[in-house]
Design an enzyme around this catalytic site. Structure first.
Site, PDB file in Angstrom:
ATOM      1  N   ALA A   1      51.170  37.389  42.823  1.00  0.00           N
ATOM      2  CA  ALA A   1      50.844  35.960  42.864  1.00  0.00           C
ATOM      3  C   ALA A   1      51.873  35.102  42.159  1.00  0.00           C
ATOM      4  O   ALA A   1      51.934  33.893  42.385  1.00  0.00           O
ATOM      5  CB  ALA A   1      49.469  35.717  42.241  1.00  0.00           C
TER       6      ALA A   1
ATOM      7  N   TRP B   1      42.067  39.217  36.781  1.00  0.00           N
ATOM      8  CA  TRP B   1      41.732  37.881  37.277  1.00  0.00           C
ATOM      9  C   TRP B   1      40.251  37.832  37.605  1.00  0.00           C
ATOM     10  O   TRP B   1      39.710  38.752  38.219  1.00  0.00           O
ATOM     11  CB  TRP B   1      42.570  37.581  38.515  1.00  0.00           C
ATOM     12  CG  TRP B   1      42.343  36.243  39.137  1.00  0.00           C
ATOM     13  CD1 TRP B   1      42.201  35.039  38.503  1.00  0.00           C
ATOM     14  CD2 TRP B   1      42.249  35.968  40.541  1.00  0.00           C
ATOM     15  NE1 TRP B   1      42.018  34.030  39.423  1.00  0.00           N
ATOM     16  CE2 TRP B   1      42.039  34.578  40.682  1.00  0.00           C
ATOM     17  CE3 TRP B   1      42.322  36.764  41.685  1.00  0.00           C
ATOM     18  CZ2 TRP B   1      41.914  33.955  41.927  1.00  0.00           C
ATOM     19  CZ3 TRP B   1      42.195  36.160  42.922  1.00  0.00           C
ATOM     20  CH2 TRP B   1      41.992  34.768  43.041  1.00  0.00           C
TER      21      TRP B   1
ATOM     22  N   LYS C   1      52.427  29.518  43.961  1.00  0.00           N
ATOM     23  CA  LYS C   1      53.120  29.188  42.718  1.00  0.00           C
ATOM     24  C   LYS C   1      54.625  29.159  42.913  1.00  0.00           C
ATOM     25  O   LYS C   1      55.304  28.245  42.451  1.00  0.00           O
ATOM     26  CB  LYS C   1      52.769  30.195  41.615  1.00  0.00           C
ATOM     27  CG  LYS C   1      51.396  30.006  40.998  1.00  0.00           C
ATOM     28  CD  LYS C   1      50.308  30.616  41.847  1.00  0.00           C
ATOM     29  CE  LYS C   1      48.931  30.473  41.223  1.00  0.00           C
ATOM     30  NZ  LYS C   1      47.874  30.995  42.115  1.00  0.00           N
TER      31      LYS C   1
ATOM     32  N   ASP D   1      48.956  42.966  43.668  1.00  0.00           N
ATOM     33  CA  ASP D   1      48.732  41.524  43.764  1.00  0.00           C
ATOM     34  C   ASP D   1      49.976  40.836  43.211  1.00  0.00           C
ATOM     35  O   ASP D   1      50.270  40.916  42.018  1.00  0.00           O
ATOM     36  CB  ASP D   1      47.490  41.134  42.948  1.00  0.00           C
ATOM     37  CG  ASP D   1      47.144  39.647  43.088  1.00  0.00           C
ATOM     38  OD1 ASP D   1      47.893  38.914  43.767  1.00  0.00           O
ATOM     39  OD2 ASP D   1      46.130  39.221  42.509  1.00  0.00           O
TER      40      ASP D   1
END
Length: 400
Positions: A215, A132, A248, A213
């Site tokens: 996400a 990212w 999300k 991570d």
């Protein structure tokens, strides 16, 4: 001399630049495949059923909106740990987990980076190539050094596992290894369960520090599979950082709800970690916001709402899976570019393998906007734009 004489132009984030270009495009048929949000079949950000029900409960609470403590809402913190570790593992960890509510997943990453820099100033954080776009700068801003390890093979569209494993095996003890728990951003290429198991053994053997991570939990292979790497690594007894975003999975982007969970070696260490994280957040933003955290905590704390949320999240995942197949069917397998990766990759994103020039052509010729590194948001593709997106992909990949 003025204070502002030293100002220099800041480096622009390519994702935000893509969005700015999209907003400035006057063409009515424009399509934005750059921003990482989930959209439904009608191109709208959904309000999830369980979240709407939680909102009704929250608005009936008739209580003042006072400050939270620096560590955040207790229900949100407990819900995050339950989601990550499950009841059985959470019990075996016996208080060795320190969890703080954060300002989204990005805030969790930055808080984790600040903690690491306090414990080991200037530590090296190794991250996948590519990763990212905001990862390197976030860790560097906390004073840490950034390195890379091989991850994605552009020729095959798959994880470059042998090269990754070799790189991890050569890392010095104490290196922080940043890993995408699922739905790798930007590539959509994930490690298999067997590769995760092998990686966990390697991390333990080399005494490395994993930093996960998370996400896009729920958008890869389902919520249980997507959070499995957390439980795998926690069970290894490793020091472990997990940055969780609820943006999300709950469609609560602007509410900025996240959590940082750190697994320590003892309950005493976890207590000290909590105090360390509280002192850091106190000096940055003092206390986190309440509203979004209440929504997530209400859903995760209510068995009926939690089950409905999980069911709707699964339907969102399956819509993306179907969209991937539909786009592959439309773009064809003989376009001059192998688009088979569309159905192999997972989550919101696919790494198209297109060049900067090809991405710029799609924007100029077809009003299809995306990040110039080739990442496209599959969740933004729907029945109203899929033919235009497929035509744009074909057009820029035709030979000659």
């Amino acid at each position: 001399m003025s204070l502002f004489d030293a100002l220099q132009p800041a480096t622009q984030d390519p994702i935000l630049l893509s969005f700015q270009d999209f907003m400035a495009d006057p063409r009515a048929e424009k399509t934005n495949l750059g921003v990482g949000m989930y959209y439904d079949a009608q191109g709208r950000i959904p309000v999830m059923r369980a979240v709407a029900a939680a909102e009704e409960q929250v608005m009936q609470r008739q209580a003042p909106w006072g400050y939270l403590m620096s560590e955040g809402l207790p229900g949100l913190r407990a819900g995050a740990e339950s989601l990550l570790f499950g009841d059985a593992l959470a019990g075996s960890l016996r208080g060795r987990v320190a969890t703080l509510q954060t300002l989204g997943g990005t805030g969790a990453i930055r808080l984790g980076a600040e903690v690491i820099n306090r414990l080991q100033p200037g530590a090296v954080v190794a991250m996948s190539r590519p990763t990212w776009l905001n990862h390197p700068s976030t860790f560097q801003a906390a004073g840490l050094q950034v390195a890379e390890y091989p991850y994605y093979d552009r020729a095959t569209g798959e994880v470059e596992w042998a090269a990754m494993r070799e790189a991890v095996a050569a890392m010095p003890a104490g290196t922080v290894v940043l890993l995408h728990a699922c739905c790798h951003n930007p590539t959509g290429a994930d490690l298999s369960p067997g590769q995760w198991a092998e990686l966990a053994d390697l991390l333990a053997e080399r005494r490395l520090v994993p930093f996960l991570d998370l996400a896009y939990g729920g958008f890869g292979d389902g919520l249980e599979a997507d959070t499995a790497p957390v439980r795998l690594l926690a069970a290894k007894g490793l020091p472990l950082f997990v940055a969780t975003s609820f943006s999300k999975s709950f469609a609560l982007y602007g509410e900025r709800v996240g959590a940082l969970s750190v697994v320590a070696e003892s309950a005493e260490q976890a207590t000290m970690l909590t105090e360390t994280m509280k002192s850091i957040t106190r000096n940055i933003y003092s206390t986190p916001p309440t509203h979004g955290a209440l929504l997530v905590a209400t859903v995760l704390g209510d068995p009926v709402l939690r089950a409905d949320w999980r069911a709707e999240l699964e339907s969102m995942r399956l819509r993306i899976v179907g969209t991937r197949q539909a786009l592959l069917d439309r773009v064809g397998r003989n376009s001059g570019h192998d688009f088979g990766f569309l159905t192999r990759q997972k989550g919101l994103f696919s790494y198209s393998g297109l060049s900067v020039a090809q991405m710029q052509r799609m924007k100029a010729e077809a009003a299809v906007h995306a990040v110039e590194d080739g990442r496209i948001c599959m969740a933004a593709v729907n029945e109203s734009n899929i033919d235009r997106v497929a035509a744009a992909l074909r057009a820029v990949t035709q030979e000659g």
